[in-house]
Design an enzyme around this catalytic site. Structure first.
Site, PDB file in Angstrom:
ATOM      1  N   HIS A 155       7.352  -6.472  16.559  1.00  0.00           N
ATOM      2  CA  HIS A 155       7.474  -5.097  16.066  1.00  0.00           C
ATOM      3  C   HIS A 155       8.677  -4.996  15.115  1.00  0.00           C
ATOM      4  CE1 HIS A 155       7.409  -0.584  16.642  1.00  0.00           C
ATOM      5  NE2 HIS A 155       8.664  -0.773  16.287  1.00  0.00           N
ATOM      6  N   GLU A 156       9.837  -5.502  15.550  1.00  0.00           N
ATOM      7  CA  GLU A 156      11.037  -5.411  14.723  1.00  0.00           C
ATOM      8  C   GLU A 156      10.954  -6.342  13.511  1.00  0.00           C
ATOM      9  OE1 GLU A 156      13.136  -3.076  15.195  1.00  0.00           O
ATOM     10  OE2 GLU A 156      12.271  -2.443  17.104  1.00  0.00           O
ATOM     11  N   HIS A 159       9.433  -4.643  10.619  1.00  0.00           N
ATOM     12  CA  HIS A 159      10.428  -3.834   9.911  1.00  0.00           C
ATOM     13  C   HIS A 159      11.241  -4.700   8.957  1.00  0.00           C
ATOM     14  CE1 HIS A 159      10.040  -0.043  12.013  1.00  0.00           C
ATOM     15  NE2 HIS A 159      10.373  -0.548  13.194  1.00  0.00           N
ATOM     16  N   ASP A 166       7.938   2.805  11.838  1.00  0.00           N
ATOM     17  CA  ASP A 166       7.351   3.122  13.134  1.00  0.00           C
ATOM     18  C   ASP A 166       6.219   4.135  13.005  1.00  0.00           C
ATOM     19  OD1 ASP A 166       9.063   1.471  14.643  1.00  0.00           O
ATOM     20  OD2 ASP A 166      10.644   2.984  14.558  1.00  0.00           O
TER      21      ASP A 166
END
Length: 921
Positions: A155-156, A159, A166
């Protein structure tokens, strides 16, 4: 009298202390050279290293499947603090250091707030700075709240690597959907769950259905969405990767464009997979046929700093006072910048090289003074750069045979056509080369050496009578030492004095600094009269005057007094150039100092493309808000542009109140190099710490629905509203690097740039009026004033995004744009409500300047034209012992608007705040 601010012609081509200079590269579908650093403040625990390895290994498989077999993690370096015990597995790092960190393991930004986050302050599709994990998260103490580390790392990573955002929004957790119901902000919309208020106190919990707030027409503040633990939906990783079934990013088919997620706002309603699949990574790879191998880890332990100064004393250094300028800067480096415990050696070179001293360890002022005595005193001979570098390797090799992680600081004023002959040796050495070019003859081969080894390279003009070289050497703090040991620049400026011989000003020393405070004065002709007073009015004496090097300095013993220090310098020659540099270190190792870092968004640019200036102010990891931040950009011929940087979430600034201050730069005057320096000043009545959790943080899992019942996690620690957030007066300066601009024509039109895109448009419905607010753009991006606005509306987000010109236009005859960065407000009234199917009105703006140049379409704001119904799942019986009855809500009414026949009446334009920004230094 004219202000130099001590930086004219200093060109620092190193993004100092900011971690976007990542070494990550993609090789045959695998990400290599990822750097994960453990902060020195983290207590020693080898389990952290094991958990990092487990996290990345698990994440690699998850990433591989989530990206349709395209990407995996190939090799990772873990940097271990110097204060951890030795281990035979640990090797000395080469080019890896904290400045290039992709992942930081450090204490939380705020006590008790262990949410992982990615520092990300650029636009959609642009890489982030770094990921932050806390020790407690990695050790599994927060898994219930944030989910498995491997999945969350992916998930990170999305980014960090691909610039997506998000798909939840803790500030707007619910929205009014086209279904005329209230929905949780999520992607995909197929993620099931229930909306409840769940509160616990004294071991007893109450769960009830959510009430609709009469003002917002959304659920009350304490309402939360609890997902079902067991799902079948596969997307999306950017909403909640914690659900077992979620193994994909939202794509064009599954994306929820209605939700007020940051992904929708920043990426123009594109799905995360659309952004990823449009990346350079994606376009340069094809899916793999076989599964990837597991990641390979290198365990690297930070060691004592080893530096060798390689100083040019060739004949040309006798011109333009170059030798003296070099010695001034080198003395400042040796006296104040290089950290205690470091090993420092020295080499002089001309047509040959001379080892003047082997590495000695800096323990006290004795070793520093010994090194000062070895600086060159005369200039003669030719220039052999490789001789100097090879001799430096010989010096370092006596202490560290493999050279790994050692640093060579090379200063030269000339080119050497043989320098390219040692590039391969430098590349293989494991050493880091920092290059300072004095004058305009920067050798391209040495620039290449600094780039491939992860070093910095600087240009400093020998014609600029200021402290440019001092700033360059001052920027060379260790990349791996604790922040409390780094020298911080509080002031750096200069004046050329003519008829008025006085240079008078003040320097602020705040309570976060004060140790090893150092005042340095330089002059061009004759020693000035120097007076310095502490905050109590006591005059400071005992400056050490070095008439030969044309400098005087004073080190304040112990910790300098907090407050405003005043100085007065009187020139003894006319004209005269005087400079002052003030540096200090943290007063207390347990209290992080306030820091300033600055950079441009890129180091190579072509006219007329705009650039962005960034400056970040932090105390530890906490953003500092409300500071006055000024940037000065100067071309190599001396043209300057002064910019006030803003943290307002408009124009070049992506996020409001994140401690990153930004501004567009377009005032190109010539081809060649431009340099950046930034000043930040905080005042006690305005500067403050941000206690808000970081943007782009992992979602806190409040709980799950299991067999119809909520299994709740402990509530997230709340911020104490009584916590002191205001700061005292402070000042900082920072060199922000250099950039090169090409293709600037000799003559060009004054107006080549449109107004900046409006990114903070907001809309609210008040009775029968729609109220719009936004920050005014300028004539040229965020400077000046636009000529007029075009406001359009539609019943479809995509129609407005893709066919703005075809949408219905609002009458804006009475709306005149304000100066850039002012707040605008505008109201209009829709009429002819007739069509039942329209549930929302979507609004967007374009700005037009005096040359008829048009901005990009703004972010799209929306208003809902109905009062939502209670969702059926909110009427389910609650499983807690004492549920509160559900209040009766208003029935939804049909308030569709026929956009095609909408009649608009302008109510007027009102200025909330009219801020005319000045650009003074």
């Amino acid at each position: 009298m004219w202000l130099l601010r001590g930086f004219v012609s200093l060109l620092v081509l190193c993004l100092l202390h900011w971690s976007n200079s990542s070494f990550i590269r993609l090789n045959n579908n695998g990400f290599e050279d990822i750097i994960i650093v453990i902060d020195p403040s983290v207590p020693e625990d080898e389990k952290i290293i094991e958990q990092i390895q487990d996290m990345v290994t698990t994440a690699s498989t998850y990433l591989f499947e989530a990206t349709e077999r395209r990407f995996f993690f190939k090799n990772v370096s873990i940097l271990i603090p110097e204060n951890w015990k030795e281990n035979p597995q640990y090797k000395r790092p080469k080019h890896e250091n904290y400045k290039h960190a992709d992942v930081i393991v450090a204490p939380p930004m705020l006590p008790g707030r262990d949410e992982p986050y990615t520092k990300q302050f650029t636009e959609c599709g642009e890489k982030g700075e770094h990921i932050h994990f806390t020790p407690d998260f990695l050790l599994g103490k927060k898994q219930n709240e944030y989910g498995p580390p491997g999945r969350l790392f992916v998930h990170e990573w999305a980014h960090l690597r691909w610039g997506v955002f998000d798909e939840y929004n803790e500030d707007q957790p619910f929205y009014r959907a086209k279904s005329k119901k209230i929905e949780a902000t999520r992607c995909s919309a197929g993620i099931s769950g229930i909306n409840r208020v769940h509160k616990c106190q004294g071991g007893s919990c109450i769960t009830r259905t959510c009430r609709i707030d009469s003002k917002t027409k959304l659920y009350e503040k304490d309402c939360q969405f609890f997902p079902d633990k067991v799902q079948t939906e596969k997307a999306s990783i950017m909403f909640t990767q914690n659900i077992d079934s979620v193994v994909e990013f939202c794509n064009e088919k599954t994306h929820n464009q209605e939700a007020p997620s940051l992904q929708n706002k920043k990426c123009n309603f594109r799905s995360t997979w659309e952004v990823i699949s449009g990346s350079e990574d994606f376009n340069n790879t094809i899916p793999m046929v076989t599964p990837p191998p597991p990641p390979v880890f290198s365990l690297l332990k930070i060691s004592q700093r080893i530096v060798c100064l390689v100083l040019d004393k060739s004949e040309s250094m006798a011109s333009y006072d170059r030798l003296n300028q070099m010695n001034q800067a080198a003395k400042h480096f040796l006296l104040q910048i290089v950290e205690n415990g470091s090993w420092v050696g020295m080499v002089h070179f001309d047509s040959t090289a001379t080892i003047v001293n082997k590495p000695i360890q800096i323990i006290s002022s004795d070793e520093r003074n010994t090194l000062l005595a070895w600086l060159p005193t005369y200039a003669w001979g030719g220039t052999s750069i490789c001789s100097g570098i090879k001799s430096a390797f010989q010096v370092i090799g006596e202490l560290c045979p493999h050279l790994d992680g050692s640093e060579v600081v090379l200063l030269t004023d000339g080119e050497d056509h043989t320098a390219s002959s040692c590039i391969d040796e430098v590349k293989q050495s494991g050493a880091i080369v920092h290059f300072i070019a004095l004058g305009t003859a920067a050798d391209e081969a040495v620039i290449e050496m600094s780039k491939i080894t992860g070093g910095c390279h600087f240009y400093a003009s020998d014609k600029a009578q200021n402290n440019g070289l001092i700033d360059a050497f001052g920027a060379l703090t260790s990349g791996n030492t604790e922040l409390s040991q780094k020298s911080l620049q509080l002031e750096s400026k200069g004046l050329t004095l003519n008829s008025n011989p006085w240079m008078n000003d003040t320097v602020i020393i705040d309570s976060t600094v004060g140790k090893d405070t150092f005042f340095l004065i330089t002059w061009n002709s004759l020693p000035p009269s120097i007076s310095l007073w502490d905050p109590n009015g006591t005059i400071m004496e005992n400056f050490t005057v070095d008439a030969t090097s044309k400098m005087a300095y004073l080190s304040i013993p112990g910790t300098a007094k907090v407050g405003t220090w005043a100085y007065s310098l009187q020139a003894k020659a006319n004209p005269e150039t005087l400079t002052i540099t003030v540096t200090s270190r943290a007063a207390n190792s347990s209290v992080p100092p306030i820091t300033l870092n600055a950079k441009m968004n890129k180091d190579i640019n072509s006219f007329p493309s705009p650039m962005i200036v960034y400056a970040e102010i932090l105390q530890g990891f906490v953003p500092v808000l409300g500071a006055n931040v000024t940037a000065v950009i100067e071309s190599q011929s001396g043209h300057t542009q002064v910019l006030e940087l803003l943290d307002n979430g408009a124009g070049a600034d992506s996020f409001k109140n994140d401690g990153v201050y930004s501004r567009y730069f377009t005032a190109y005057t010539e081809n060649g190099s431009y340099s950046l320096k930034v000043w930040a000043h905080g005042r006690a009545n305005t500067a403050r710490l941000s206690l808000q959790p970081p943007l782009n943080r992992a979602a806190y899992i409040s709980g799950w629905v299991v067999n119809g019942e909520i299994e709740a996690n402990p509530p997230r620690p709340e911020i104490d509203e009584d916590t002191q957030t205001t700061l005292e007066d402070f000042s900082r300066t920072a060199s922000g690097g250099a950039f090169v601009v090409s293709q600037v024509p000799k003559y060009f039109l004054d107006d080549l740039h449109p107004p900046s895109q409006i990114t903070d448009l907001d809309a609210t419905l008040q009775e029968d009026e729609i109220i719009l607010t936004w920050t005014a753009p300028g004539d040229n991006f965020d400077v000046g004033k636009a000529q007029h606005y075009i406001i359009k509306i539609s019943g479809s987000i995509l129609d407005l995004r893709d066919s703005f010109d075809d949408a219905l236009q609002v009458n804006t005859t009475d709306l005149s744009p304000k100066e850039a960065n002012s707040k605008e407000i505008f109201a209009f009234k829709p009429g002819n409500i007739s069509e039942e199917n329209t549930t929302h009105i979507f609004i967007a703006i374009k700005s037009i300047d005096k040359s008829n140049l048009t901005s990009k379409v703004s972010n799209i704001a929306q208003v809902a034209l109905f009062t939502p119904q209670a969702n059926p799942d909110d009427t389910y019986p609650t499983p807690t012992p004492t549920p509160t009855p559900t209040p009766t809500t208003d029935k939804s009414h049909n308030s569709g608007v026929n956009i095609s026949t909408l009649v608009l009446s302008v109510i007027g334009s009102i200025v909330i705040v009219n801020i005319i920004l000045s650009t003074t230094i």
